[in-house]
Design a protein around this motif. Structure first.
Motif, PDB file in Angstrom:
ATOM      1  N   THR A  73      12.455  -1.343   1.521  1.00 46.51           N
ATOM      2  CA  THR A  73      12.259  -1.662  -0.133  1.00 46.51           C
ATOM      3  C   THR A  73      11.440  -2.869  -0.271  1.00 46.51           C
ATOM      4  OG1 THR A  73      14.410  -0.733  -0.525  1.00 46.51           O
ATOM      5  CG2 THR A  73      13.534  -1.958  -2.048  1.00 46.51           C
ATOM      6  N   ALA A  74      10.024  -2.867  -0.501  1.00 47.32           N
ATOM      7  CA  ALA A  74       9.349  -3.529  -0.810  1.00 47.32           C
ATOM      8  C   ALA A  74       9.414  -4.390  -2.365  1.00 47.32           C
ATOM      9  CB  ALA A  74       7.642  -3.254  -0.632  1.00 47.32           C
ATOM     10  N   VAL A  75       9.448  -5.669  -2.352  1.00 41.96           N
ATOM     11  CA  VAL A  75       9.449  -6.438  -3.364  1.00 41.96           C
ATOM     12  C   VAL A  75       8.251  -7.318  -3.376  1.00 41.96           C
ATOM     13  CG1 VAL A  75      10.567  -8.248  -4.666  1.00 41.96           C
ATOM     14  CG2 VAL A  75      11.953  -6.440  -3.397  1.00 41.96           C
ATOM     15  N   THR A  76       7.533  -7.338  -4.451  1.00 40.52           N
ATOM     16  CA  THR A  76       6.244  -7.905  -4.610  1.00 40.52           C
ATOM     17  C   THR A  76       6.513  -9.571  -4.350  1.00 40.52           C
ATOM     18  OG1 THR A  76       5.502  -6.663  -6.312  1.00 40.52           O
ATOM     19  CG2 THR A  76       4.247  -8.863  -6.313  1.00 40.52           C
TER      20      THR A  76
ATOM     21  N   GLU B 113       7.640 -11.044  -1.673  1.00 43.98           N
ATOM     22  CA  GLU B 113       8.846 -11.309  -1.040  1.00 43.98           C
ATOM     23  C   GLU B 113       8.716 -10.681   0.540  1.00 43.98           C
ATOM     24  OE1 GLU B 113      12.765 -10.696  -2.443  1.00 43.98           O
ATOM     25  OE2 GLU B 113      12.293 -11.769  -4.249  1.00 43.98           O
TER      26      GLU B 113
ATOM     27  N   GLY C 147       5.573  -8.052   0.397  1.00 47.73           N
ATOM     28  CA  GLY C 147       5.396  -6.735  -0.368  1.00 47.73           C
ATOM     29  C   GLY C 147       4.438  -6.947  -1.192  1.00 47.73           C
TER      30      GLY C 147
ATOM     31  N   THR D 272       3.950  -4.339  -3.773  1.00 49.00           N
ATOM     32  CA  THR D 272       4.348  -3.836  -4.936  1.00 49.00           C
ATOM     33  C   THR D 272       6.093  -3.727  -4.855  1.00 49.00           C
ATOM     34  OG1 THR D 272       3.886  -1.556  -4.166  1.00 49.00           O
ATOM     35  CG2 THR D 272       2.181  -2.553  -5.256  1.00 49.00           C
ATOM     36  N   ASP D 273       6.560  -3.227  -5.879  1.00 48.92           N
ATOM     37  CA  ASP D 273       8.120  -3.108  -6.014  1.00 48.92           C
ATOM     38  C   ASP D 273       8.337  -1.510  -5.737  1.00 48.92           C
ATOM     39  OD1 ASP D 273       8.277  -5.667  -6.328  1.00 48.92           O
ATOM     40  OD2 ASP D 273       8.495  -5.590  -8.536  1.00 48.92           O
ATOM     41  N   GLU D 274       8.533  -1.063  -4.519  1.00 47.61           N
ATOM     42  CA  GLU D 274       8.960   0.196  -4.260  1.00 47.61           C
ATOM     43  C   GLU D 274       9.438   0.300  -2.842  1.00 47.61           C
ATOM     44  OE1 GLU D 274       5.172   2.919  -3.322  1.00 47.61           O
ATOM     45  OE2 GLU D 274       4.042   1.326  -4.220  1.00 47.61           O
ATOM     46  N   ASP D 275      10.067   1.442  -2.599  1.00 45.55           N
ATOM     47  CA  ASP D 275      10.277   1.933  -1.330  1.00 45.55           C
ATOM     48  C   ASP D 275       9.102   2.710  -0.507  1.00 45.55           C
ATOM     49  OD1 ASP D 275      12.819   1.440  -1.727  1.00 45.55           O
ATOM     50  OD2 ASP D 275      13.410   3.424  -2.575  1.00 45.55           O
TER      51      ASP D 275
END
Length: 446
Positions: free
Chosen positions: A39-42, A44, A111, A113-116
Motif C-alpha cells: 500500500t503506497a502512500v505519497t 512515505e 510512494g 501516489t496513494d494506492e495499492d
C-alpha cells in the motif's frame, strides 16, 4: 477369508504410502516467498521482504523484483553477506553470498501516489555447489535451457549456441534468440556477425531489437541493436512528457554538451547504458557532480533523436534543453575566462614584483658588501699610517729625554749673513781663548 483379504490389501496401501512419503522427503525444491502487494502512500517509505530457502547451503542468491514505477520509487535494498543491489525503471536486482540455506532481502520504496500496488518476482537464481538453479522453475540451468519456449524449439531445435550471433556483456556471453512479440515491432531477419538472425524492426523507425539469453539461461532480455557499430544496449522505453522515448547508442560525431563526460550508467545487475555525466572542472581534472542525473541519447515515436536528462533516483526522464544549457555555460565560461585573466594578471604582477625585489635585494647586498670592504680598507690604512708614525714620536721622546738628563748638547739659533747667534750649552762655561771660531762665508767664491 474376506476379512483377511481386506486386511492384506489395506496393509499394502499403508506400506506404499509410507514409501511414497519417505521418497518425497528425500529432497526439497528451493523456494522464494515475500510480499506481492504493498500500500503506497505519497512521500512515505514502504518495505518489502523476500526469503529464499534451499535444503543445501547456497553459494550465491540473486533475485529480481518488478514494481510499478508510476506508484513506487526504489530507494535502497539490503540483505546478507557481500550484498549488492540497484534498482530503477520498475525493476530491482539484489544479490548476496549467504553460505546458508536461507537468504533474506529487504527493499525500501517511496510512494508516489496513494494506492495499492503489486510486486512480482521476475527471476530468482541460486548457486549450489557451483551449479546454478532457477528457483522459479525449480530446475538447473541445463534444465532451464531444455524448458525454453516451445516455438523456439520447433524452429531452432537443431541450432547450437555456437551457430548464433553472440555478445559479451559483463564477462558473460549472450546469444541471439528468437524474439518475443513487442508492440510496434515486426519480425524480420538481419545479418549479425555474418549469421542470419531473427530480430524485431520498428514499424516506423529505423530501429532494431534483439533478444539475448545468457549462456547459463539466467538472463533473457531485449536489447537495441545498432547495425552501424554492431553494439547492443538494454531496451529501455520511457515517457518524457507526451513522447515515448527509446534509449539508443549516441551517434558518432554527435554534439555533446559542454562539461559532460562519458560514463557507463548501471542498469540492472549486469547491464550498463552509455551516458554522460556533468563534471566540474578543477584545473585540469574533471570531477563528476554529486547528483544522480545522467544524459542519455534517445529517439521518440516521431523518429526525432535528442539528448534526455534521466534522474536515476526518481526514475524520471525529460528533454534536455541544449539552447538554454549552452547559453548558461557560455556565461559561466565568460566569467571563468575573466577570472582566469585576472588570475594570470595577478600572477604576472606577482612575478614582476618578485623579480624587482630580487634585483633590489641583489643591489643592496652588493652595496653592503662594497661598503663593508671600503670600511675595512679605511681601517687598514689608518692602522698602517699609525704604525708608520710611531717610530718618529718615539725618537723625539728619546731626544727630549736626553736633553732633560744633560747627556747631550747642541747649538740652536738663527744664522744670518754677517751675524752670529750662539748659545752656549747648558752646564759649561767656555772662555774666549779656549775656542777659536772662524766664520766662513759660504757665498764667498774665494
Amino acid at each position: 477369508m474376506k476379512n483377511r483379504e481386506y486386511l492384506w490389501k489395506k496393509s499394502l496401501v499403508v506400506i506404499a504410502g509410507l514409501l511414497l512419503c519417505f521418497g518425497m522427503t528425500a529432497t526439497a525444491a528451493p523456494s522464494v516467498e515475500g510480499n506481492t502487494e504493498l500500500t503506497a502512500v505519497t512521500g512515505e517509505i514502504v518495505s518489502a521482504e523476500y526469503t529464499i530457502t534451499n535444503d543445501e547451503d547456497m553459494d550465491t542468491a540473486a533475485i529480481t523484483i518488478s514494481y510499478d514505477k508510476d506508484v513506487l520509487t526504489y530507494m535502497s535494498g539490503s540483505g546478507g553477506n557481500n550484498f549488492s543491489g540497484n534498482g530503477g525503471n520498475g525493476s530491482v536486482q539484489l544479490s548476496s553470498k549467504p553460505g546458508d540455506t536461507t537468504a533474506t532481502f529487504s527493499i525500501k520504496f517511496k510512494g508516489k501516489t496513494d494506492e495499492d500496488t503489486s510486486l512480482s518476482v521476475a527471476s530468482c537464481v541460486i548457486t549450489v555447489n557451483g551449479k546454478e538453479i532457477d528457483v522459479l522453475s525449480g530446475g538447473t540451468s541445463q534444465e532451464g535451457e531444455a524448458a525454453e519456449n516451445t516455438d523456439e524449439k520447433d524452429e531452432e531445435s537443431e541450432e547450437e549456441d555456437g551457430e548464433r550471433a553472440s555478445f559479451v556483456i559483463d564477462e558473460r556471453t549472450f546469444y541471439v534468440r528468437r524474439p518475443d512479440d513487442l508492440a510496434g515491432f515486426d519480425v524480420t531477419h538481419l545479418d549479425i556477425q555474418g549469421i542470419d538472425s531473427r530480430v524485431l524492426k520498428h514499424s516506423k523507425l529505423d530501429l532494431y531489437v534483439v533478444k539475448l539469453r545468457s549462456d547459463n539461461g539466467s538472463y533473457r532480455d531485449n536489447f537495441v541493436y545498432n547495425p552501424d557499430t554492431g553494439n547492443v544496449i538494454p531496451y529501455v522505453k520511457m515517457k518524457s512528457g507526451t513522447d515515448k522515448v527509446i534509449f539508443i547508442e549516441p551517434e558518432e560525431g554527435i554534439y555533446i554538451p559542454t562539461r559532460y563526460s562519458y560514463v557507463d550508467m548501471p542498469w540492472g545487475p549486469k547491464y550498463t547504458i552509455p551516458a554522460y555525466k556533468h563534471v566540474i572542472i578543477d584545473g585540469v581534472d574533471e570531477i563528476p557532480d554529486d547528483s544522480n542525473r545522467y544524459l542519455v541519447y534517445g529517439i521518440n515515436q516521431d523518429g526525432k533523436k535528442a539528448w534526455y536528462s534521466y534522474d536515476y533516483d526518481k526514475d524520471s526522464l525529460q528533454l534536455f534543453d541544449e539552447v538554454a544549457y549552452q547559453g548558461e555555460q557560455n556565461y559561466i565560461i565568460e566569467l571563468e575566462t575573466r577570472e582566469t585573466g585576472l588570475r594570470e594578471e595577478a600572477a604576472h604582477q606577482l612575478k614582476r614584483y618578485n623579480t624587482d625585489m630580487g634585483r633590489r635585494l641583489t643591489i643592496i647586498m652588493i652595496m653592503t658588501f662594497l661598503i663593508i670592504a671600503l670600511c675595512n680598507v679605511i681601517v687598514f690604512l689608518y692602522l698602517r699610517m699609525r704604525k708608520m708614525e710611531f717610530p718618529e714620536h718615539e725618537k723625539d721622546e728619546e731626544e727630549d729625554e736626553a736633553c732633560k738628563n744633560g747627556s747631550g748638547e747642541y747649538i740652536v739659533g738663527n744664522l744670518e749673513e754677517n751675524e752670529v747667534d750662539f748659545r752656549e750649552p747648558d752646564g759649561k762655561d767656555l772662555k774666549d781663548d779656549d775656542m777659536d771660531l772662524e766664520i766662513i762665508d759660504l757665498d764667498d767664491e774665494e
